[in-house]
Scaffold this motif. Structure first.
Motif, mmCIF file in Angstrom:
data_model
loop_
_atom_site.group_PDB
_atom_site.id
_atom_site.type_symbol
_atom_site.label_atom_id
_atom_site.label_comp_id
_atom_site.label_asym_id
_atom_site.label_seq_id
_atom_site.Cartn_x
_atom_site.Cartn_y
_atom_site.Cartn_z
ATOM 1 N N SER A 4 -6.599 -5.935 8.887
ATOM 2 C CA SER A 4 -7.447 -6.517 7.833
ATOM 3 C C SER A 4 -7.423 -5.628 6.585
ATOM 4 O O SER A 4 -6.578 -5.836 5.700
ATOM 5 C CB SER A 4 -8.863 -6.767 8.348
ATOM 6 O OG SER A 4 -9.507 -5.566 8.709
ATOM 7 N N GLN A 5 -8.313 -4.646 6.517
ATOM 8 C CA GLN A 5 -8.380 -3.767 5.342
ATOM 9 C C GLN A 5 -7.020 -3.076 5.144
ATOM 10 O O GLN A 5 -6.400 -2.648 6.112
ATOM 11 C CB GLN A 5 -9.463 -2.724 5.600
ATOM 12 C CG GLN A 5 -9.916 -1.967 4.388
ATOM 13 C CD GLN A 5 -11.016 -0.972 4.766
ATOM 14 O OE1 GLN A 5 -11.221 -0.680 5.942
ATOM 15 N NE2 GLN A 5 -11.703 -0.461 3.779
ATOM 16 N N GLY A 6 -6.596 -2.965 3.878
ATOM 17 C CA GLY A 6 -5.267 -2.426 3.612
ATOM 18 C C GLY A 6 -5.217 -0.903 3.631
ATOM 19 O O GLY A 6 -5.570 -0.267 2.649
ATOM 20 N N LYS A 22 -1.936 3.996 -2.726
ATOM 21 C CA LYS A 22 -0.919 3.038 -2.263
ATOM 22 C C LYS A 22 0.453 3.691 -2.205
ATOM 23 O O LYS A 22 1.254 3.409 -1.329
ATOM 24 C CB LYS A 22 -0.818 1.848 -3.228
ATOM 25 C CG LYS A 22 -2.133 1.283 -3.673
ATOM 26 C CD LYS A 22 -2.866 0.625 -2.556
ATOM 27 C CE LYS A 22 -4.302 0.363 -2.950
ATOM 28 N NZ LYS A 22 -5.109 -0.126 -1.858
ATOM 29 N N TYR A 81 -8.991 -9.637 -6.469
ATOM 30 C CA TYR A 81 -9.489 -8.438 -5.785
ATOM 31 C C TYR A 81 -11.000 -8.382 -6.013
ATOM 32 O O TYR A 81 -11.472 -8.625 -7.124
ATOM 33 C CB TYR A 81 -8.782 -7.197 -6.349
ATOM 34 C CG TYR A 81 -9.152 -5.956 -5.590
ATOM 35 C CD1 TYR A 81 -8.878 -5.843 -4.232
ATOM 36 C CD2 TYR A 81 -9.807 -4.910 -6.222
ATOM 37 C CE1 TYR A 81 -9.239 -4.714 -3.526
ATOM 38 C CE2 TYR A 81 -10.158 -3.774 -5.519
ATOM 39 C CZ TYR A 81 -9.876 -3.686 -4.169
ATOM 40 O OH TYR A 81 -10.236 -2.572 -3.474
ATOM 41 N N TYR A 88 0.068 -1.831 -6.872
ATOM 42 C CA TYR A 88 1.226 -2.042 -5.975
ATOM 43 C C TYR A 88 2.546 -2.018 -6.745
ATOM 44 O O TYR A 88 3.539 -2.626 -6.335
ATOM 45 C CB TYR A 88 1.059 -3.358 -5.196
ATOM 46 C CG TYR A 88 -0.186 -3.345 -4.337
ATOM 47 C CD1 TYR A 88 -0.236 -2.617 -3.155
ATOM 48 C CD2 TYR A 88 -1.344 -4.010 -4.744
ATOM 49 C CE1 TYR A 88 -1.392 -2.558 -2.390
ATOM 50 C CE2 TYR A 88 -2.500 -3.964 -3.983
ATOM 51 C CZ TYR A 88 -2.518 -3.231 -2.806
ATOM 52 O OH TYR A 88 -3.664 -3.168 -2.054
ATOM 53 N N ARG A 96 -4.805 -13.067 5.427
ATOM 54 C CA ARG A 96 -3.983 -11.955 4.942
ATOM 55 C C ARG A 96 -3.877 -10.867 6.014
ATOM 56 O O ARG A 96 -4.890 -10.417 6.530
ATOM 57 C CB ARG A 96 -4.637 -11.369 3.683
ATOM 58 C CG ARG A 96 -3.785 -10.378 2.946
ATOM 59 C CD ARG A 96 -4.616 -9.499 2.013
ATOM 60 N NE ARG A 96 -5.269 -8.420 2.748
ATOM 61 C CZ ARG A 96 -5.953 -7.427 2.179
ATOM 62 N NH1 ARG A 96 -6.093 -7.393 0.874
ATOM 63 N NH2 ARG A 96 -6.510 -6.480 2.908
#
Ligand code: PMP
Ligand code: GLN
Length: 388
Positions: free
Chosen positions: A30-32, A239, A128, A208, A368
């Motif tokens: 779930s959470q990136g 990231k 977001y 990203y 997602r």
């Protein structure tokens, strides 16, 4: 009696889903955030910085060495993409780059810099989840334009129609979280035309920037002269170096906007932790530490997509970010939030529903999944998804 400033606001879906995943022991896509270790050489760089005495406040805009490294990154990336660096004008490290405590605070600070009470901000939805609340906290009004399933590209006629004399800012995000789309040059042409017509500033969320696939390139607003002079660009070391918990980010803007940005930054943040800035700066002296990121994540994306072939989920396009959308229309007709919760509790895989990113919480049958994970984690998740 205390009156809430945000009576309608709940807890972010990222905390909610990660907490649920932990409670029931589900595989958490779930959470990136990565579940593997960052490069140990980076740890050594930070430890070395601490031992060398970099333990007190950094300069307000950020450590000069890190700002230089950020500027150099643009030259290196351009060189890799085009074979020469003559056409790129990297941002000025002194006057255009500010180090922030993560991308989220960079976004908030830029919004606080621009938005006055009653001002309107165009946000593309799904968005977001920090953009809208940051606008509201500064007295502004978020105005949502739609990115429609399944290609999630802007409808520029709609964006023009939503614009009023109060519109001061448009927030863009490419590569896009949560949909994985990446803007091509035509979108920037439309954006430039739009900004010129309505005299609107741009906040470009490029966290990203280094994660794109299948030969698709990220185009930074910084490479477009007609937009650069009115844009704030946000990136995040979280990231790029698999260190989401370090919360260090960047805002790049032309000097007149950076001067305004720093007026807010100096009282919201003042400075960001010193040894990590120094460590990152030394680590980035080797450009290989960030130039191979797309290849790294393309392998993960392709591996995950291959595994999904043995399930009833459908794979949507993904040109960037480390998120893959999977359609579940063949599996369930529940709303995305209900299905995401049941997938976590009954089948042991946590993902993020998209409706919390959409005003009115409109549900579509997609979730997602984060593939910034060990292959073994992706395999375990796919095994579980195959039984759904
Ligand atoms: N923007 C987007 C689109 C993101 O996905 C994230 C990741 N949380 C951020 C901003 C914030 O970055 P950071 O974790 O550095 O605050
Ligand atoms: N950017 C990450 C995501 O989209 C984490 C966001 C967060 O936890 N606030 O999952």
């Amino acid at each position: 009696m205390f009156t809430s400033k945000f009576p309608e606001m709940g807890t972010t879906i990222f905390s909610e889903m990660s907490q649920l995943a932990n409670t029931v022991g589900a595989v958490n896509l779930s959470q990136g955030f990565p579940d593997y270790s960052p490069d140990p050489i980076l740890f050594e760089c930070v430890a070395q910085a601490m031992k060398s005495g970099y333990n007190q406040y950094a300069p307000m805009p950020g450590m000069p060495a890190l700002r230089n490294a950020v500027a150099e990154k643009y030259t290196q990336v351009f060189l890799k993409q085009h074979g020469n660096s003559t056409d790129v004008i990297p941002p000025n490290a002194d006057t255009e780059i500010t180090i922030t405590p993560g991308g989220t605070v960079a976004l908030y600070t830029a919004i606080a810099t621009v938005v006055k009470p009653g001002d309107e901000v165009i946000i593309f939805s799904p968005a977001y989840d920090s953009y809208g609340p940051a606008v509201i906290a500064n007295g502004g009004v978020p105005v949502y334009a739609h990115l429609l399933f399944p290609n999630y590209m802007p409808d520029w006629d709609e964006v023009h129609a939503l614009t009023t004399s109060r519109t001061v800012l448009i927030i863009i995000n490419t590569p896009h979280n949560p949909t994985g789309t990446v803007w091509d040059a035509a979108q920037y042409t439309a954006l430039e035309e739009y900004c010129n017509k309505h005299n609107v500033n741009v906040l470009s969320d490029e966290v990203y920037e280094l994660i794109t696939f299948d030969g698709v390139r990220h185009i930074s607003v910084l490479s477009i002269p007609g937009l650069r002079h009115r844009a704030f660009v946000v990136t995040s070391f979280g990231k790029t170096f698999h260190i989401t918990g370090w919360k260090i980010g960047v805002c790049i803007a032309p000097s007149h906007l950076t001067a305004e940005f720093r007026k807010v930054h100096q009282f919201l943040t003042f400075s960001v932790n010193t040894p990590m800035q120094v460590g990152l700066a030394n680590y980035m002296l080797n450009a290989e530490t960030y130039l191979g990121l797309s290849e790294f994540f393309q392998r993960k994306r392709d591996y995950f997509r291959g595994l999904i072939g043995s399930t009833r989920f459908t794979v949507l396009p993904c040109k960037g970010t480390y998120f893959q959308l999977l359609g579940y229309a063949n599996v369930s007709d529940e709303t995305d939030v209900n299905f995401a919760k049941r997938l976590t509790t009954e089948h042991g895989v946590a993902a993020i529903p998209l409706s919390p990113f959409i005003p009115g919480n409109v549900s579509q049958p997609v979730l997602r999944f984060c593939f910034a994970k060990e292959n073994s984690t992706l395999e375990l998740a796919a095994e579980k998804l195959a039984r759904v």
